[in-house]
Design a protein around this motif. Structure first.
Motif, PDB file in Angstrom:
ATOM      1  N   LEU A  46      10.501  -0.430  -4.889  1.00  0.00           N
ATOM      2  CA  LEU A  46      10.178   0.819  -5.558  1.00  0.00           C
ATOM      3  C   LEU A  46       9.302   1.657  -4.640  1.00  0.00           C
ATOM      4  CD1 LEU A  46      10.753   1.898  -8.498  1.00  0.00           C
ATOM      5  CD2 LEU A  46       8.416   1.204  -9.046  1.00  0.00           C
ATOM      6  N   ALA A  47       9.600   2.948  -4.567  1.00  0.00           N
ATOM      7  CA  ALA A  47       8.748   3.900  -3.851  1.00  0.00           C
ATOM      8  C   ALA A  47       8.228   4.906  -4.867  1.00  0.00           C
ATOM      9  CB  ALA A  47       9.539   4.615  -2.752  1.00  0.00           C
ATOM     10  N   ALA A  48       6.932   5.177  -4.847  1.00  0.00           N
ATOM     11  CA  ALA A  48       6.336   6.051  -5.856  1.00  0.00           C
ATOM     12  C   ALA A  48       5.376   7.033  -5.208  1.00  0.00           C
ATOM     13  CB  ALA A  48       5.594   5.220  -6.911  1.00  0.00           C
ATOM     14  N   GLU A  49       5.345   8.242  -5.762  1.00  0.00           N
ATOM     15  CA  GLU A  49       4.424   9.274  -5.290  1.00  0.00           C
ATOM     16  C   GLU A  49       3.127   9.181  -6.083  1.00  0.00           C
ATOM     17  OE1 GLU A  49       4.028  14.140  -4.829  1.00  0.00           O
ATOM     18  OE2 GLU A  49       5.981  13.234  -5.282  1.00  0.00           O
ATOM     19  N   HIS A  50       2.058   8.892  -5.420  1.00  0.00           N
ATOM     20  CA  HIS A  50       0.759   8.756  -6.077  1.00  0.00           C
ATOM     21  C   HIS A  50       0.331  10.114  -6.643  1.00  0.00           C
ATOM     22  CE1 HIS A  50      -3.658   8.247  -6.374  1.00  0.00           C
ATOM     23  NE2 HIS A  50      -3.330   7.005  -6.699  1.00  0.00           N
ATOM     24  N   GLY A  51      -0.125  10.073  -7.893  1.00  0.00           N
ATOM     25  CA  GLY A  51      -0.569  11.307  -8.526  1.00  0.00           C
ATOM     26  C   GLY A  51       0.539  12.058  -9.244  1.00  0.00           C
ATOM     27  N   ALA A  52       1.791  11.661  -9.037  1.00  0.00           N
ATOM     28  CA  ALA A  52       2.915  12.303  -9.717  1.00  0.00           C
ATOM     29  C   ALA A  52       3.687  11.290 -10.554  1.00  0.00           C
ATOM     30  CB  ALA A  52       3.857  12.972  -8.712  1.00  0.00           C
ATOM     31  N   ALA A  53       3.887  10.083 -10.024  1.00  0.00           N
ATOM     32  CA  ALA A  53       4.544   9.024 -10.791  1.00  0.00           C
ATOM     33  C   ALA A  53       3.537   8.396 -11.746  1.00  0.00           C
ATOM     34  CB  ALA A  53       5.114   7.965  -9.848  1.00  0.00           C
ATOM     35  N   GLY A  54       4.031   7.780 -12.798  1.00  0.00           N
ATOM     36  CA  GLY A  54       3.145   7.093 -13.731  1.00  0.00           C
ATOM     37  C   GLY A  54       2.489   5.889 -13.078  1.00  0.00           C
ATOM     38  N   GLU A  55       1.371   5.489 -13.636  1.00  0.00           N
ATOM     39  CA  GLU A  55       0.621   4.376 -13.065  1.00  0.00           C
ATOM     40  C   GLU A  55       1.413   3.071 -13.025  1.00  0.00           C
ATOM     41  OE1 GLU A  55      -2.675   2.554 -11.221  1.00  0.00           O
ATOM     42  OE2 GLU A  55      -1.967   4.616 -11.427  1.00  0.00           O
ATOM     43  N   PRO A  56       2.252   2.760 -14.030  1.00  0.00           N
ATOM     44  CA  PRO A  56       3.051   1.529 -13.909  1.00  0.00           C
ATOM     45  C   PRO A  56       3.950   1.529 -12.668  1.00  0.00           C
ATOM     46  CG  PRO A  56       3.042   2.279 -16.183  1.00  0.00           C
ATOM     47  CD  PRO A  56       2.395   3.359 -15.373  1.00  0.00           C
ATOM     48  N   TYR A  57       4.510   2.699 -12.324  1.00  0.00           N
ATOM     49  CA  TYR A  57       5.319   2.775 -11.115  1.00  0.00           C
ATOM     50  C   TYR A  57       4.456   2.575  -9.876  1.00  0.00           C
ATOM     51  CZ  TYR A  57       9.309   4.530 -13.818  1.00  0.00           C
ATOM     52  OH  TYR A  57      10.349   4.659 -14.703  1.00  0.00           O
ATOM     53  N   ALA A  58       3.271   3.193  -9.877  1.00  0.00           N
ATOM     54  CA  ALA A  58       2.379   3.038  -8.722  1.00  0.00           C
ATOM     55  C   ALA A  58       1.972   1.577  -8.539  1.00  0.00           C
ATOM     56  CB  ALA A  58       1.151   3.923  -8.901  1.00  0.00           C
ATOM     57  N   GLN A  59       1.719   0.887  -9.639  1.00  0.00           N
ATOM     58  CA  GLN A  59       1.319  -0.515  -9.561  1.00  0.00           C
ATOM     59  C   GLN A  59       2.447  -1.394  -9.023  1.00  0.00           C
ATOM     60  OE1 GLN A  59      -1.552  -1.924 -10.063  1.00  0.00           O
ATOM     61  NE2 GLN A  59      -2.761  -0.374 -11.149  1.00  0.00           N
ATOM     62  N   SER A  60       3.700  -0.982  -9.251  1.00  0.00           N
ATOM     63  CA  SER A  60       4.851  -1.806  -8.837  1.00  0.00           C
ATOM     64  C   SER A  60       5.424  -1.395  -7.498  1.00  0.00           C
ATOM     65  CB  SER A  60       5.954  -1.712  -9.904  1.00  0.00           C
ATOM     66  OG  SER A  60       5.473  -2.110 -11.169  1.00  0.00           O
ATOM     67  N   ALA A  61       4.924  -0.322  -6.901  1.00  0.00           N
ATOM     68  CA  ALA A  61       5.549   0.244  -5.708  1.00  0.00           C
ATOM     69  C   ALA A  61       5.278  -0.582  -4.465  1.00  0.00           C
ATOM     70  CB  ALA A  61       5.068   1.678  -5.499  1.00  0.00           C
ATOM     71  N   GLY A  62       6.330  -0.828  -3.680  1.00  0.00           N
ATOM     72  CA  GLY A  62       6.140  -1.406  -2.362  1.00  0.00           C
ATOM     73  C   GLY A  62       5.712  -0.333  -1.363  1.00  0.00           C
ATOM     74  N   LEU A  63       6.177   0.908  -1.595  1.00  0.00           N
ATOM     75  CA  LEU A  63       5.769   2.062  -0.792  1.00  0.00           C
ATOM     76  C   LEU A  63       5.098   3.061  -1.716  1.00  0.00           C
ATOM     77  CD1 LEU A  63       5.774   4.062   1.625  1.00  0.00           C
ATOM     78  CD2 LEU A  63       8.099   4.713   0.927  1.00  0.00           C
ATOM     79  N   LEU A  64       3.872   3.409  -1.385  1.00  0.00           N
ATOM     80  CA  LEU A  64       3.122   4.392  -2.156  1.00  0.00           C
ATOM     81  C   LEU A  64       2.782   5.546  -1.212  1.00  0.00           C
ATOM     82  CD1 LEU A  64       1.935   4.745  -5.041  1.00  0.00           C
ATOM     83  CD2 LEU A  64      -0.226   3.840  -4.152  1.00  0.00           C
ATOM     84  N   TYR A  65       3.126   6.752  -1.616  1.00  0.00           N
ATOM     85  CA  TYR A  65       2.880   7.898  -0.752  1.00  0.00           C
ATOM     86  C   TYR A  65       2.278   9.035  -1.565  1.00  0.00           C
ATOM     87  CZ  TYR A  65       7.296   9.596  -2.760  1.00  0.00           C
ATOM     88  OH  TYR A  65       8.284   9.980  -3.624  1.00  0.00           O
ATOM     89  N   ARG A  66       1.673   9.951  -0.878  1.00  0.00           N
ATOM     90  CA  ARG A  66       1.179  11.148  -1.539  1.00  0.00           C
ATOM     91  C   ARG A  66       1.419  12.343  -0.637  1.00  0.00           C
ATOM     92  NH1 ARG A  66      -5.116  11.947  -2.189  1.00  0.00           N
ATOM     93  NH2 ARG A  66      -4.340  14.074  -2.347  1.00  0.00           N
ATOM     94  N   ARG A  67       1.547  13.486  -1.261  1.00  0.00           N
ATOM     95  CA  ARG A  67       1.752  14.719  -0.522  1.00  0.00           C
ATOM     96  C   ARG A  67       0.434  15.468  -0.425  1.00  0.00           C
ATOM     97  NH1 ARG A  67       7.453  15.500  -0.377  1.00  0.00           N
ATOM     98  NH2 ARG A  67       8.511  14.203  -1.942  1.00  0.00           N
ATOM     99  N   ARG A  68       0.292  16.200   0.642  1.00  0.00           N
ATOM    100  CA  ARG A  68      -0.911  17.007   0.811  1.00  0.00           C
ATOM    101  C   ARG A  68      -0.972  18.072  -0.285  1.00  0.00           C
ATOM    102  NH1 ARG A  68      -2.142  21.074   5.878  1.00  0.00           N
ATOM    103  NH2 ARG A  68      -4.272  21.636   5.275  1.00  0.00           N
TER     104      ARG A  68
END
Length: 553
Positions: free
Chosen positions: A412-434
């Motif tokens: 799972l890849a999730a955008e921090h601050g945009a995806a829900g926290e359950p997705y962020a907790q499960s993500a192998g790749l976590l990214y954020r945009r400026r």
């Protein structure tokens, strides 16, 4: 002082939208007094009234409309009590061609819009003038009602004029939708029990959740009557899985034409909307499952018989096979030519006829169709993806699906601050945009790229790679047990255009590459990231001090 009152009599939102496309005929003429009224008796009248109010048009109640004599009455549906209105009545079709017969209405075996039960109430002609789009329709009308056909003329289709006039704005419409290099697949559904929306309720979510996000974009054009029956709120709730996956839902007026103009292919039932796509030479895919409504030998029946078919509701392979079928734009346009005559001249022809009925000289300036506005972007953009990758040497193929798919994926890849926290907790790749730079504040705290990537790996134990997107072409990546890396993404040059990848998709490729490589040699590489079938070059190197210190907030 006006010389002519024109009453636009609308029974439904569909009919009203057709009438609004006629407005350029009277543009700039101060002699014309334009009024609108709602013809009672339709299940879809509430939306028609709302649409009139949204247009900020001058409305008069039905009872008041009955008390006056009007110089010209324009309607796009023969149903209702139009015969009670006093004045010269002109009738326009409320769709393209006459291809459907609605059981339980009027004579039952007549094409909708050509039923003598409505065209000849009490044995008298309802309209003084019938504006038709093609000579074949005059013949159809004559077979149904010779008396009505004697009052008909071929003027073309004013709605098609808007679409044809807007063809050069295709790139602008695609930019508004955020389509990019993806293929835009527009699904069109008429209303009623035989519609795509009713017959294949799982089609939209099935496609949205199983088609690769970086290859395809979906959009839905739904008949205004269906919107009225369901209601806007309940409609978006029903479509939530597809909307959450990034599907665009066209507004009931104007936007559908812009979507057809922007489309790479159209999936359709037996509704006449597809005939407008055919006039553009767009590839068409049939999704009509049969019934009593489609008239054999009609333009839509011919169009469907010559189009590839989408077989299974959620079978993406069937769609891809249909998209791969040979396409001859000229042959598709030839079918549309059996429905639309006077292309490019319809508004001028209609103005001549209507001003003749008003007994006024038309304005001297030429009449021009109004361009279609840009469509609204999708209501929601996925911020978490189920990702499948295939690494072969320095080439990494990436396929992203919405996170709520049931299709198999690797991580799972999730955008921090945009995806829900359950997705962020499960993500192998976590990214954020400026984030966009806010106005200067007296007190503020902001992450650097180096600081946030380290913080993300510390705060999310399941995360293997954290990344910050600094620019569309520049990212900073930190994988566990590795130093901070820079990722520079090269755009593609294709046919004189610059094509850019979503940097989040490139990060999925980098994540897969780093997971399978050990040692520092993996941290200086040039990768080929194949996203949506397009290869993008990405250069990995140790991050510079400036890149590490880049402020994200």
């Amino acid at each position: 002082m006006t010389d002519g009152t024109v009453l636009f009599a609308a029974r439904s939102a569909t009919a009203l939208y057709r009438l609004l496309d006629v407005l350029p005929v009277f543009a700039g003429d101060a002699r014309i007094d334009r009024r609108f009224t709602l013809v009672p008796g339709s299940d879809f009248g509430i939306d028609a009234l709302a649409a009139i109010e949204h247009a900020r048009a001058r409305t008069i109640p039905w009872d008041e409309a009955l008390r006056h004599t009007h110089d010209l009455i324009l309607a796009a549906s023969p149903k209702g009590e139009l015969r009670l209105l006093r004045g010269t009545r002109a009738l326009l079709p409320h769709g393209a061609g006459f291809s459907k017969s609605l059981r339980g209405e009027g004579s039952g075996d007549s094409a909708s819009g050509l039923d003598p039960a409505y065209l000849l109430p009490d044995g008298n002609a309802l309209a003084s003038f019938h504006a038709l789009a093609h000579p074949s329709q005059v013949a159809q009308l004559a077979a149904a009602s010779p008396q009505a056909a004697a009052r008909a003329a071929v003027v073309g289709d004013p709605t098609l004029e808007r679409i044809l006039a807007s063809r050069d704005h295709r790139d602008r419409y695609r930019a508004a939708l955020g389509t990019g290099a993806r293929k835009l697949i527009v699904l069109t559904s008429t209303w009623g029990p035989e519609s795509l929306f009713r017959r294949r309720p799982g089609l939209l979510s099935g496609l949205a959740l199983h088609l690769p996000y970086d290859t395809y974009q979906l959009a839905l054009v739904l008949h205004p009557n269906e919107r009225s029956l369901i209601g806007a709120f309940d409609l978006t709730e029903r479509l939530a899985p597809a909307i959450d996956a990034g599907m665009a839902l066209a507004g009931p007026y104007e936007e559908w034409g812009a979507l057809l103009t922007a489309a790479d292919a159209v999936v359709t039932d037996h509704g006449s909307t597809a005939l407008y796509a055919a006039a553009l030479g767009c590839p068409l895919i049939g999704a009509y499952d049969g019934g009593d409504e489609l008239i054999p030998g009609s333009p839509m029946a011919e169009l469907l018989s010559q189009s590839p078919r989408l077989e299974e509701p959620g079978d993406t392979g069937s769609l891809e096979a249909a998209l791969g079928a040979p396409h001859r734009p000229g042959a598709v346009r030839a079918l549309a030519d059996t429905v639309f005559a006077e292309q490019g001249r319809a508004l001028g022809r209609l103005r001549e006829e209507l001003y003749g009925l008003l007994r006024l000289a038309p304005p001297p300036q030429p009449v021009a169709a109004r361009l279609l506005p840009s469509p609204s972007p999708p209501a929601r953009t996925p911020a978490a993806f189920a990702v499948r990758t295939e690494v072969s040497g320095e080439e990494i193929r990436v396929e992203r699906l919405p996170a709520h798919t049931d299709a198999p994926a690797q991580y799972l890849a999730a955008e921090h601050g945009a995806a829900g926290e359950p997705y962020a907790q499960s993500a192998g790749l976590l990214y954020r945009r400026r984030a966009p730079q806010p106005a200067a504040a007296p007190h503020s705290v902001a992450w650097t790229a180096a600081g946030w990537t380290a913080h993300a790996l510390g705060g999310y134990p399941g995360c293997r790679t954290a990344a910050a997107i600094l620019e569309p072409w520049l990212c900073v990546v930190r994988a566990r047990s590795r130093s901070l890396l820079s990722v520079r993404i090269e755009p593609r040059q294709e046919d004189g255009r610059v094509v850019r990848a979503d940097p989040a998709a490139v990060l999925c490729a980098v994540h897969a590459w780093l997971a399978g490589r050990a040692g520092p040699r993996a941290e200086s590489a040039e990768l080929s990231c194949v996203i949506g079938g397009v290869a993008f070059r990405a250069r990995l190197s140790p991050a510079t001090a400036d890149e590490a210190a880049h402020v994200l907030d």
